[in-house]
Design an enzyme around this catalytic site. Sequence first.
Site, PDB file in Angstrom:
ATOM      1  N   ASP A 100       1.374  54.418  12.064  1.00 59.43           N
ATOM      2  CA  ASP A 100       1.071  53.150  11.400  1.00 59.43           C
ATOM      3  C   ASP A 100      -0.387  52.789  11.691  1.00 59.43           C
ATOM      4  O   ASP A 100      -1.262  53.606  11.475  1.00 59.43           O
ATOM      5  CB  ASP A 100       2.076  52.073  11.846  1.00 59.43           C
ATOM      6  CG  ASP A 100       1.926  50.763  11.123  1.00 59.43           C
ATOM      7  OD1 ASP A 100       2.406  50.649   9.973  1.00 59.43           O
ATOM      8  OD2 ASP A 100       1.328  49.823  11.701  1.00 59.43           O
ATOM      9  N   HIS A 286       9.944  54.027   7.746  1.00 59.78           N
ATOM     10  CA  HIS A 286       8.598  53.809   8.277  1.00 59.78           C
ATOM     11  C   HIS A 286       8.462  54.105   9.768  1.00 59.78           C
ATOM     12  O   HIS A 286       7.409  54.535  10.226  1.00 59.78           O
ATOM     13  CB  HIS A 286       8.175  52.359   8.020  1.00 59.78           C
ATOM     14  CG  HIS A 286       6.823  52.046   8.563  1.00 59.78           C
ATOM     15  ND1 HIS A 286       5.677  52.665   8.100  1.00 59.78           N
ATOM     16  CD2 HIS A 286       6.424  51.207   9.556  1.00 59.78           C
ATOM     17  CE1 HIS A 286       4.632  52.199   8.769  1.00 59.78           C
ATOM     18  NE2 HIS A 286       5.058  51.320   9.660  1.00 59.78           N
TER      19      HIS A 286
END
Length: 307
Positions: A100, A286
């Site tokens: 991320d 994610h």
Amino acid sequence: MSLVHRELSVNGLTMHVVEQGEGPLVLLLHGFPDSWYAWRHVIQPLADAGYRVVAPDQRGYGGTDAPPDIADYSILHLVGDVVALIHALGEENAVVVGHDWGAPVAWHTALLRPDLVRGVAGLSVPPTQRGGVPTLTSVREHFGPDFYQLYFQEPGIADAELNADLHTSFRRVMGGLASPIAGNGFLASTREVDELPSWLTEDDIDEYARQYKRNGFTGPLNWYRNMDRNWSLTAAWQGALITPPALYITGGADVVRTFYPPDFIDQLPQIVPNLRGVLDLPDCGHWIPEERPTEVTDALLTFLGDL
């Protein structure tokens, strides 16, 4: 061999790091809203394989200092933290791995200080070229005014929403992330979850909430508030390539994939000419190092072994 928690003086900060193992240095950089804890399933297998693994709480997160000025969270500060951390650990170089927001820090460390980076790996967020217009202008043009990164810009707004109930924030963001549109608040872009996904436990939510009691969300949100500043600061590297050996890992169900063109993976060698591999994990969302730690660890060990 157990995890060692300690504090180091790094680039003007007191930085909390978690360390395990001996051997070549591997830095694991978490994203938003995470901490060193994102790598909890990855640290020991890498250490057992013969690596010195260090996972910091990055600037503004968890047990690391959170400077009050927004400008102190630029990409140059974040790369500076990585450089200073390598030196504070007494090492000459490292393999830098990021997920991320940690991925852009890893990619930029490899871009700006290739002399210190034996290899670089990014999870979720791919390397990208600096755009022709300021970042937030491009974001607004491509995703509209309700995109979450724009919602995060106004100091105090998203901070108050996410700090109001830390347990709820982590339960909804990590367990129910659904959309990048945050017109009615960031949590409105998530789903309420009655039952957490198999890779996330109530104890994990408790741990994240405990870690965020110290600094809250303002420091992490300040990373987003430097997006245009980062665009300005990196003008000298317009068109520059990331030259160290590289690995990219993505999840087939990661909402972040929707931010990029369908053929973005095919375009990666134009930015990272020494790309050694791409791991595309089907049905993975994610939170890649937490959802699929075994596959991530195996891919990293293969990559590390080839350096």
